[in-house]
Design a protein around this motif. Structure first.
Motif, PDB file in Angstrom:
ATOM      1  N   CYS A 378     -10.837  -2.660   0.588  1.00 18.97           N
ATOM      2  CA  CYS A 378      -9.789  -2.198  -0.331  1.00 18.97           C
ATOM      3  C   CYS A 378      -8.406  -2.594   0.158  1.00 18.97           C
ATOM      4  O   CYS A 378      -8.136  -2.622   1.362  1.00 18.97           O
ATOM      5  N   THR A 379      -7.547  -2.914  -0.783  1.00 16.55           N
ATOM      6  CA  THR A 379      -6.115  -3.032  -0.504  1.00 16.55           C
ATOM      7  C   THR A 379      -5.450  -1.766  -1.003  1.00 16.55           C
ATOM      8  O   THR A 379      -5.788  -1.260  -2.074  1.00 16.55           O
ATOM      9  N   HIS A 380      -4.529  -1.244  -0.225  1.00 14.14           N
ATOM     10  CA  HIS A 380      -3.923   0.044  -0.552  1.00 14.14           C
ATOM     11  C   HIS A 380      -2.452  -0.132  -0.908  1.00 14.14           C
ATOM     12  O   HIS A 380      -1.776  -1.044  -0.432  1.00 14.14           O
ATOM     13  N   GLY A 381      -1.956   0.757  -1.763  1.00 17.97           N
ATOM     14  CA  GLY A 381      -0.556   0.742  -2.149  1.00 17.97           C
ATOM     15  C   GLY A 381       0.049   2.119  -2.051  1.00 17.97           C
ATOM     16  O   GLY A 381      -0.579   3.066  -1.578  1.00 17.97           O
ATOM     17  N   GLN A 382       1.291   2.224  -2.516  1.00 16.96           N
ATOM     18  CA  GLN A 382       1.995   3.500  -2.506  1.00 16.96           C
ATOM     19  C   GLN A 382       1.815   4.207  -3.849  1.00 16.96           C
ATOM     20  O   GLN A 382       2.710   4.236  -4.672  1.00 16.96           O
ATOM     21  N   GLY A 383       0.637   4.759  -4.084  1.00 15.34           N
ATOM     22  CA  GLY A 383       0.412   5.469  -5.335  1.00 15.34           C
ATOM     23  C   GLY A 383       0.165   4.528  -6.492  1.00 15.34           C
ATOM     24  O   GLY A 383      -0.165   3.357  -6.330  1.00 15.34           O
ATOM     25  N   TRP A 384       0.341   5.060  -7.699  1.00 19.88           N
ATOM     26  CA  TRP A 384      -0.070   4.332  -8.897  1.00 19.88           C
ATOM     27  C   TRP A 384       0.838   3.163  -9.237  1.00 19.88           C
ATOM     28  O   TRP A 384       0.456   2.289 -10.023  1.00 19.88           O
ATOM     29  N   HIS A 385       2.036   3.096  -8.663  1.00 20.87           N
ATOM     30  CA  HIS A 385       2.927   1.988  -8.997  1.00 20.87           C
ATOM     31  C   HIS A 385       2.414   0.643  -8.480  1.00 20.87           C
ATOM     32  O   HIS A 385       2.722  -0.408  -9.045  1.00 20.87           O
ATOM     33  N   ASP A 386       1.655   0.661  -7.384  1.00 19.19           N
ATOM     34  CA  ASP A 386       1.293  -0.582  -6.705  1.00 19.19           C
ATOM     35  C   ASP A 386      -0.089  -1.095  -7.093  1.00 19.19           C
ATOM     36  O   ASP A 386      -0.999  -0.318  -7.408  1.00 19.19           O
ATOM     37  N   TYR A 387      -0.226  -2.400  -7.022  1.00 21.27           N
ATOM     38  CA  TYR A 387      -1.516  -3.040  -7.284  1.00 21.27           C
ATOM     39  C   TYR A 387      -2.498  -2.656  -6.185  1.00 21.27           C
ATOM     40  O   TYR A 387      -2.214  -2.787  -4.997  1.00 21.27           O
ATOM     41  N   GLN A 388      -3.677  -2.185  -6.605  1.00 21.85           N
ATOM     42  CA  GLN A 388      -4.723  -1.806  -5.664  1.00 21.85           C
ATOM     43  C   GLN A 388      -6.040  -2.404  -6.120  1.00 21.85           C
ATOM     44  O   GLN A 388      -6.302  -2.515  -7.325  1.00 21.85           O
ATOM     45  N   ARG A 389      -6.871  -2.745  -5.142  1.00 18.52           N
ATOM     46  CA  ARG A 389      -8.116  -3.449  -5.469  1.00 18.52           C
ATOM     47  C   ARG A 389      -9.189  -3.079  -4.448  1.00 18.52           C
ATOM     48  O   ARG A 389      -8.918  -3.018  -3.245  1.00 18.52           O
TER      49      ARG A 389
END
Length: 562
Positions: A378-389
Motif C-alpha cells: 500500500c501507498t499511504h497519504g494524509q487522509g482522503w485528500h491524497d492518492y492511495q493505492r
C-alpha cells in the motif's frame, strides 16, 4: 487574435531572415503559451462559455429541472414565520384498518397547519416518513404525494411481520427550501481563499469558478488559472503580490460567516426550529402473515432477478423506495442483492474511488476487509485528500482512492500546485492495464459542493461526462458507478437547515440524471437516499453498519452470489 498570439507573431516577423533567430522566436512563443496555459495568468471567459449550446441549455435550464424547482424559485421571502407549516399543530390519520397483511400498501393522510392553527392551502413543504421497529432492526421509507393544498398522502409498504410504528416529519418547510436555494443562487464564493507563501512572504486571495467574480474581488485583470489541474471545474484565484507567484500556492481556506447574510427575520426564526420536525402521532400498524403465502415468510421479497443482471438504466428512474432494513441489513426490492461480504467479488479487478471523505469510508472499509485475509502493498497519504493505492496479492486486486478536486474543505500541502495535477481519475484509468477482468470506477460529488450554485455542480458533471465518454472509447471492460447523495442532518452546526440542507441532494440527483443522458446505460446508480432516510441517519459520515450495506450494494451490482 489573443494578446499572446500577437506577441508570438511579432517576434517571428521581427526575427525573420535567420533560421536561428526564427528557431529562437518559435521556442520563445512555445514557452510563453505553455506558461499562459499552465502557470496561470488568464483573461479567459467564464465556465459556461466552454460548453456547446446543447450543454448550456442543460446547465441553465432543462424542463424537468425547472418543473422540480419552479415552486421554490418563483416564491418570495417569507414575512411571517407563523404562516409556515408547524409540525406540532399538524395531524396524521390512517386510511383503513390498523392491521394489514405482509406486502400490503398502507396510506396515511397528513394535514399541515400553520402557527395560527389554520390549515395550510399550499404545498411545497418537504416531508419525510418511515415505518420502523427498532427491536427487529426493521426500517422502511415511505413515498409522499404532495396535493399542493396543504395535505399529503404518505404511502408505505408492509415489509415484515410484526409491529411497525409510523414516523412523519416536516423536515424542511417550503420557506426554508426557498431560502436555501436563493442563497445558493447568489453565493459568490467570497469566503474561499488561496494562501500563497514563499520564504517570509505570504498572501491571500479570493478564488472561485467564475473569473469575472474573482476579478471583482481581487481588482486584478490577470488571475491564477488553476483550471488545468482541477480537471472537472474551472478554478481561478487572484494573483498574489510580487515576489509571490501562482506557483507558490500552498493552502485553501474557507468559512461560511457571510453565507446567511441575506436572511430576513422570518427566515432566521424558522431555522431556529432546527429540531422541531416531528408530527405527533401514536400510530402503530400490525403486519400479519399473508394467508396465501405457503413459504411462511417473515419479510417481503418481490423478485429473484440478480442485481448483476438488472437493467441499470431503470435505476435512474425509481418509482418507489429501493429497499428496506430488516435485522439491520438492507434488502433491495427491485433485484436480489448480496446479503454478506463476498471476497471473490473483486478478484482480478481494479477498483478506483474518486470522491470525498464519505466515499473514502468505503475505501477504508474494503481495505480493512481485505487486509484481514491478504497481504498487501500500500501507498499511504494524509487522509482522503491524497492518492492511495493497495495491491492485494492473494486476490490480484487493486484498490485505489483519489480525492475529488476543488472546491474542497480547507487543507494545505507543501505544493498544492503539483497536488492537484495528480487527482484526475481519467489519467489513472488510462494508465491501468487491460490484463485483468475489469476496471471499476466509483464517482461521488456532493457535500463539498452542497452550498454552491447549481450551475457550478452542473459544470462539474458535464466535465465528468466528457471524461467518461473518452474513457468508454478506450476501456471497453470498465464499469462506472455513481454514488448518489445520502440523507443526513448536521444538527451540531448552526442554521444546518440552510447550510447543510440535504434536500439539495435530490436536486443534484436530478441534475445528474439529465446531464448523463446518452450514457445512462453505462453508469450504475448507487442510491442510498432511501436507506439513510429509513435509518434516520444524522451524521454526514454514516456509521460503519450503514457503510457496510452501501458497499454490499456496490458488490451486488458487480458480482453474482455464488
Amino acid at each position: 487574435m489573443s494578446f499572446w498570439s500577437k506577441v508570438c507573431l511579432f517576434l517571428i516577423i521581427w526575427l525573420r531572415g535567420r533560421l536561428l533567430c526564427i528557431w529562437f522566436g518559435l521556442v520563445t512563443c512555445t514557452i510563453i503559451i505553455y506558461l499562459r496555459n499552465n502557470v496561470g495568468y488568464t483573461t479567459e471567459k467564464s465556465v459556461l462559455n466552454e460548453h456547446s449550446p446543447t450543454e448550456i441549455s442543460i446547465l441553465k435550464s432543462n424542463d424537468s429541472f425547472k418543473k422540480t424547482l419552479q415552486i421554490y424559485q418563483t416564491s418570495k421571502k417569507c414575512n411571517d414565520a407563523m404562516l409556515a407549516a408547524d409540525p406540532l399543530r399538524s395531524t396524521i390519520y390512517m386510511i383503513g384498518r390498523s392491521s394489514v397483511f405482509l406486502g400490503d400498501y398502507i396510506d396515511f393522510n397528513v394535514i399541515l397547519y400553520n402557527g395560527y392553527d389554520k390549515p395550510k392551502n399550499t404545498g411545497g413543504d418537504h416531508l419525510r416518513a418511515r415505518l420502523y421497529n427498532d427491536l427487529l432492526g426493521a426500517y422502511t421509507p415511505a413515498t409522499i404525494f404532495d396535493h399542493n393544498n396543504g395535505t399529503y398522502t404518505v404511502t408505505v409498504q408492509a415489509l415484515w411481520i410484526g409491529r411497525a410504528q409510523l414516523e412523519v416529519e416536516v423536515l424542511y418547510t417550503k420557506e426554508t427550501i426557498i431560502t436555501a436555494i436563493r442563497l445558493r443562487r447568489t453565493w459568490d464564493f467570497s469566503n474561499i481563499l488561496a494562501i500563497f507563501s514563499y520564504k517570509n512572504y505570504t498572501d491571500k486571495t479570493t478564488c472561485g469558478p467564475d473569473n469575472e467574480t474573482v476579478k471583482g474581488y481581487s481588482k486584478e485583470s490577470k488571475l491564477c488559472n488553476f483550471s488545468y489541474w482541477n480537471n472537472s471545474q474551472q478554478w481561478f484565484c487572484g494573483r498574489p503580490k510580487y515576489p509571490l507567484s501562482c506557483n507558490h500556492w500552498r493552502a485553501i481556506t474557507r468559512n461560511w460567516e457571510n453565507f446567511t447574510r441575506g436572511m430576513n427575520t422570518c427566515e432566521q426564526q424558522l431555522n431556529k426550529r432546527d429540531r422541531r420536525t416531528h408530527i405527533q402521532s401514536n400510530i402503530t400498524v400490525e403486519i400479519l402473515p399473508n394467508a396465501i403465502d405457503s413459504a411462511n415468510r417473515t419479510t417481503f421479497e418481490e423478485t429473484s432477478i440478480s442485481c448483476s443482471n438488472y437493467n441499470i438504466t431503470k435505476l435512474w428512474f425509481k418509482e418507489k423506495p429501493t429497499g428496506y432494513y430488516y435485522k439491520n441489513k438492507w434488502i433491495l426490492l427491485h433485484c436480489k442483492g448480496l446479503r454478506s461480504f463476498n471476497k471473490e467479488c473483486f478478484r482480478n479487478k481494479t477498483l478506483l474511488f474518486w470522491g470525498d471523505s464519505t466515499l473514502y469510508q468505503w475505501f477504508v472499509y474494503l481495505k480493512n476487509k481485505f487486509l484481514a485475509v491478504s497481504e498487501a502493498t500500500c501507498t499511504h497519504g494524509q487522509g482522503w485528500h491524497d492518492y492511495q493505492r493497495c495491491n492485494f496479492n492473494k486476490y490480484n486486486m487493486t484498490l485505489s482512492f483519489l480525492g475529488h478536486n476543488i472546491p474542497v474543505c480547507g487543507f494545505k500541502r507543501k505544493n498544492l500546485y503539483n497536488f492537484f495535477k495528480s487527482i484526475s481519475f481519467e489519467k489513472v484509468i488510462e494508465s491501468e492495464s487491460e490484463n485483468n477482468d475489469g476496471l471499476l470506477l466509483v464517482l461521488h460529488l456532493y457535500a463539498h459542493l452542497q452550498q454552491y450554485s447549481f450551475k457550478h455542480f452542473a459544470a462539474h458533471i458535464l466535465e465528468i461526462k466528457t471524461s467518461l465518454k473518452r474513457i468508454f472509447k478506450t476501456k471497453t471492460n470498465i464499469k462506472v458507478y455513481i454514488k448518489l447523495p445520502h440523507a443526513y442532518r448536521r444538527l451540531e452546526e448552526p442554521i444546518w437547515k440552510i447550510r447543510r440542507n440535504d434536500f439539495i441532494g435530490f436536486i443534484f440527483t436530478h441534475i445528474m440524471r439529465n446531464i448523463f443522458k446518452g450514457i445512462l446505460d453505462r453508469i450504475t446508480v448507487l442510491d442510498h437516499m432511501d436507506s439513510t432516510i429509513a435509518k434516520r441517519n444524522l451524521d454526514i459520515h454514516p456509521s460503519e453498519e450503514i457503510v457496510r450495506e452501501m458497499v454490499l450494494q456496490l458488490m451486488s451490482y458487480t458480482c453474482t452470489d455464488d
